[in-house]
Write a protein that holds these residues in place. Structure first.
Motif, PDB file in Angstrom:
ATOM      1  N   GLY A 139      28.672 -32.901   6.028  1.00  0.00           N
ATOM      2  CA  GLY A 139      28.129 -31.598   5.653  1.00  0.00           C
ATOM      3  C   GLY A 139      27.950 -31.364   4.172  1.00  0.00           C
ATOM      4  O   GLY A 139      27.664 -30.239   3.756  1.00  0.00           O
ATOM      5  N   VAL A 140      28.152 -32.387   3.334  1.00  0.00           N
ATOM      6  CA  VAL A 140      27.889 -32.260   1.905  1.00  0.00           C
ATOM      7  C   VAL A 140      27.180 -33.524   1.441  1.00  0.00           C
ATOM      8  O   VAL A 140      27.269 -34.571   2.082  1.00  0.00           O
ATOM      9  CB  VAL A 140      29.192 -32.055   1.087  1.00  0.00           C
ATOM     10  CG1 VAL A 140      29.900 -30.781   1.506  1.00  0.00           C
ATOM     11  CG2 VAL A 140      30.112 -33.253   1.224  1.00  0.00           C
ATOM     12  N   GLY A 141      26.486 -33.436   0.321  1.00  0.00           N
ATOM     13  CA  GLY A 141      25.754 -34.580  -0.196  1.00  0.00           C
ATOM     14  C   GLY A 141      26.643 -35.483  -1.033  1.00  0.00           C
ATOM     15  O   GLY A 141      27.381 -35.023  -1.903  1.00  0.00           O
ATOM     16  N   VAL A 142      26.576 -36.772  -0.767  1.00  0.00           N
ATOM     17  CA  VAL A 142      27.307 -37.781  -1.536  1.00  0.00           C
ATOM     18  C   VAL A 142      26.433 -39.018  -1.646  1.00  0.00           C
ATOM     19  O   VAL A 142      25.446 -39.168  -0.922  1.00  0.00           O
ATOM     20  CB  VAL A 142      28.648 -38.167  -0.861  1.00  0.00           C
ATOM     21  CG1 VAL A 142      29.627 -37.009  -0.875  1.00  0.00           C
ATOM     22  CG2 VAL A 142      28.420 -38.657   0.567  1.00  0.00           C
ATOM     23  N   ASN A 143      26.786 -39.918  -2.539  1.00  0.00           N
ATOM     24  CA  ASN A 143      26.129 -41.212  -2.577  1.00  0.00           C
ATOM     25  C   ASN A 143      26.618 -42.034  -1.388  1.00  0.00           C
ATOM     26  O   ASN A 143      27.745 -41.860  -0.916  1.00  0.00           O
ATOM     27  CB  ASN A 143      26.443 -41.929  -3.885  1.00  0.00           C
ATOM     28  CG  ASN A 143      25.898 -41.191  -5.083  1.00  0.00           C
ATOM     29  OD1 ASN A 143      24.694 -41.147  -5.316  1.00  0.00           O
ATOM     30  ND2 ASN A 143      26.794 -40.570  -5.859  1.00  0.00           N
ATOM     31  N   TRP A 144      25.761 -42.972  -0.952  1.00  0.00           N
ATOM     32  CA  TRP A 144      26.068 -43.697   0.282  1.00  0.00           C
ATOM     33  C   TRP A 144      25.759 -45.181   0.093  1.00  0.00           C
ATOM     34  O   TRP A 144      24.660 -45.535  -0.335  1.00  0.00           O
ATOM     35  CB  TRP A 144      25.217 -43.132   1.419  1.00  0.00           C
ATOM     36  CG  TRP A 144      25.870 -43.237   2.759  1.00  0.00           C
ATOM     37  CD1 TRP A 144      25.743 -44.252   3.658  1.00  0.00           C
ATOM     38  CD2 TRP A 144      26.722 -42.273   3.368  1.00  0.00           C
ATOM     39  NE1 TRP A 144      26.487 -43.981   4.790  1.00  0.00           N
ATOM     40  CE2 TRP A 144      27.099 -42.774   4.633  1.00  0.00           C
ATOM     41  CE3 TRP A 144      27.231 -41.047   2.940  1.00  0.00           C
ATOM     42  CZ2 TRP A 144      27.946 -42.082   5.489  1.00  0.00           C
ATOM     43  CZ3 TRP A 144      28.063 -40.351   3.810  1.00  0.00           C
ATOM     44  CH2 TRP A 144      28.415 -40.871   5.066  1.00  0.00           C
ATOM     45  N   VAL A 145      26.720 -46.049   0.422  1.00  0.00           N
ATOM     46  CA  VAL A 145      26.522 -47.488   0.329  1.00  0.00           C
ATOM     47  C   VAL A 145      26.710 -48.110   1.706  1.00  0.00           C
ATOM     48  O   VAL A 145      27.774 -47.988   2.314  1.00  0.00           O
ATOM     49  CB  VAL A 145      27.499 -48.136  -0.678  1.00  0.00           C
ATOM     50  CG1 VAL A 145      27.329 -49.657  -0.680  1.00  0.00           C
ATOM     51  CG2 VAL A 145      27.269 -47.584  -2.073  1.00  0.00           C
TER      52      VAL A 145
END
Length: 466
Positions: A139-145
């Motif tokens: 539910g929140v924006g984060v960087n994603w790998v």
């Protein structure tokens, strides 16, 4: 039908008519999600339930957590004169704009605002470990790998600006079984009657095997498919048993293990935090917080605590930025909107069922070892992945890492890891920390009988217990 039944039917029809505009929007969003999930940031995501993660993905996609709120709901936030960071991503330029707004503007009816922590936070999405569920519910924006580690991201965690790392941890043996079976299911085989590759939809979007494995199969992985189907007979046990130390096939099996998609080990994902040669490169401006989200169905439990961990993670991130009281109020408002969405489910059940019929198997996480691996394969695989279990032991930190049963089994934490590894569960409130440690300990205790080298070979252990 009696008068009472007719009255109920009339009320039901009226309710559905009132909700029809909302249902139309939901259907549009589901179709958009179906198209965009397949090409999540140009990486291979085997999680069809996952939203295309933008800063406000959880808000205006998939019926997100923070939607339109009435003025009375915002009282607790307004009284504190709180200013929220509104993050909006431009779909055309993909640029993210962040502005300070009042709560009533953040939650306005047509607001596109979302919470973004991309300036300093990244998720390492370890394959077949609940990453799709995390992406869906965070539910929140984060960087994603995903699906493999990225050296450039590791460098940013070593020296900044990234300072918070979120890491999903599932039992290494269970994760291997899940990866083996998933890849066996979605890769095209010679006589496959499913549509090969992806199919174009409107707007240039595509759909394929990760979303509809019953209708599509994935191409371009012929070597891996032959390896799974022919060399290892579509059975994870065959590969697992080939990894036994006494197996003449061990050398080739070790090479083949790494060829199965999603089998990057935990120690490989976190090499810059566990390899002493790399740990020394982590600077003062680098990683400060390491957050582990365990995926474990404890003995006797009906389900995992994973979604509880995710909820507490969202609360933790919001609390760090806005304070505990404000984060609690936002979480309450999120639950309020969730209940409102549930009211529409009876009218949209068929639509939702159509889109959720083939969700990725990791959506319902269970311990699969007992039914899908032989005891010999389970033992040999656990020993092959010993360093991953030692890493999980290191994550417990302090006295928990020196648990007597683990020590008796000869299992020791990894040496010279970065200090943040030992604080993997030191986030959230005290209850959350205990839940995190309990899940990690449960993972270890399920495998400790096999990790004890003093009991002899895996063949001897299995024979003694048969």
């Amino acid at each position: 039908m009696g008068n009472l039944g007719r009255q109920r039917m009339i009320l039901y029809v009226r309710l559905c008519l009132l909700l029809l505009p909302l249902l139309i929007n939901v259907t549009k969003l589901l179709k958009l999600t179906q198209a965009q999930d397949e090409d999540h940031l140009d990486i291979d995501v085997d999680h069809p339930s996952s939203p295309f993660f933008s800063d406000h993905a959880a808000n205006d996609r998939k019926g997100g957590q923070f939607m339109t709120l009435n003025a009375s709901s915002l009282t607790a936030l307004e009284n504190d004169k709180l200013i929220l960071k509104c993050s909006i991503r431009d779909k055309k330029t993909k640029a993210t704009n962040i502005t300070d707004v009042a709560p009533e503007d953040f939650y306005a009816e047509n607001s596109k605002c979302g919470h973004s922590f991309k300036e300093d936070t990244v998720v390492f999405h370890v394959g077949k470990g609940g990453g799709g569920t995390l992406m869906k519910h965070l539910g929140v924006g984060v960087n994603w790998v995903h699906p493999h580690p990225k050296p450039s991201t590791n460098e940013q965690l070593q020296n900044g600006p990234l300072r918070t790392l979120i890491f999903n941890v599932r039992d290494p043996v269970d994760r291997f079984v899940s990866a083996f079976n998933w890849r066996s299911a979605i890769l095209c085989h010679p006589n496959d009657e499913r549509h090969r590759g992806k199919k174009k939809l409107g707007g240039g979007k595509k759909i394929g095997a990760t979303r509809r494995p019953d209708e599509f199969c994935k191409t371009g992985y012929e070597e891996e498919e032959i390896l799974l189907r022919e060399t290892y007979q579509s059975s994870p046990s065959v590969l697992a048993e080939a990894l036994c130390r006494e197996s003449p096939l061990r050398a080739s099996a070790e090479q083949d293990f790494s060829k199965v998609h999603h089998n990057t080990t935990l120690t490989q994902w976190l090499d810059f935090l566990v390899d002493p040669r790399l740990v020394k490169n982590v600077g003062d401006d680098g990683i400060q917080e390491f957050i582990v989200l365990p995926v474990e169905k404890r003995p006797g439990a009906n389900e995992t605590l994973f979604e509880k961990h995710i909820e507490n993670l969202r609360r933790h991130l919001l609390s760090n930025r806005y304070g505990a009281d404000a984060s609690n109020e936002m979480m309450r408002l999120a639950e309020e909107q969730k209940r409102k969405r549930e009211e529409t489910r009876s009218c949209q059940r068929k639509v939702m069922h159509k889109h959720e019929a083939h969700l990725h198997s990791s959506e319902k996480l269970v311990n699969s070892t007992k039914s899908k691996l032989t005891k010999l394969g389970e033992c040999c695989l656990a020993r092959y992945l010993t360093d991953d279990y030692r890493l999980i032991q290191s994550m417990l930190g302090g006295d928990e890492a020196s648990n007597s049963e683990l020590v008796i089994a000869g299992l020791d934490p990894l040496d010279a890891t970065h200090p943040v590894v030992q604080k993997a569960c030191s986030w959230g409130n005290e209850q959350q920390q205990e839940l995190c440690q309990g899940d990690l300990m449960s993972i270890l205790m399920r495998r400790v009988k096999y990790l004890d080298e003093s009991k002899g070979s895996c063949s001897a252990i299995v024979s003694a217990n048969s």
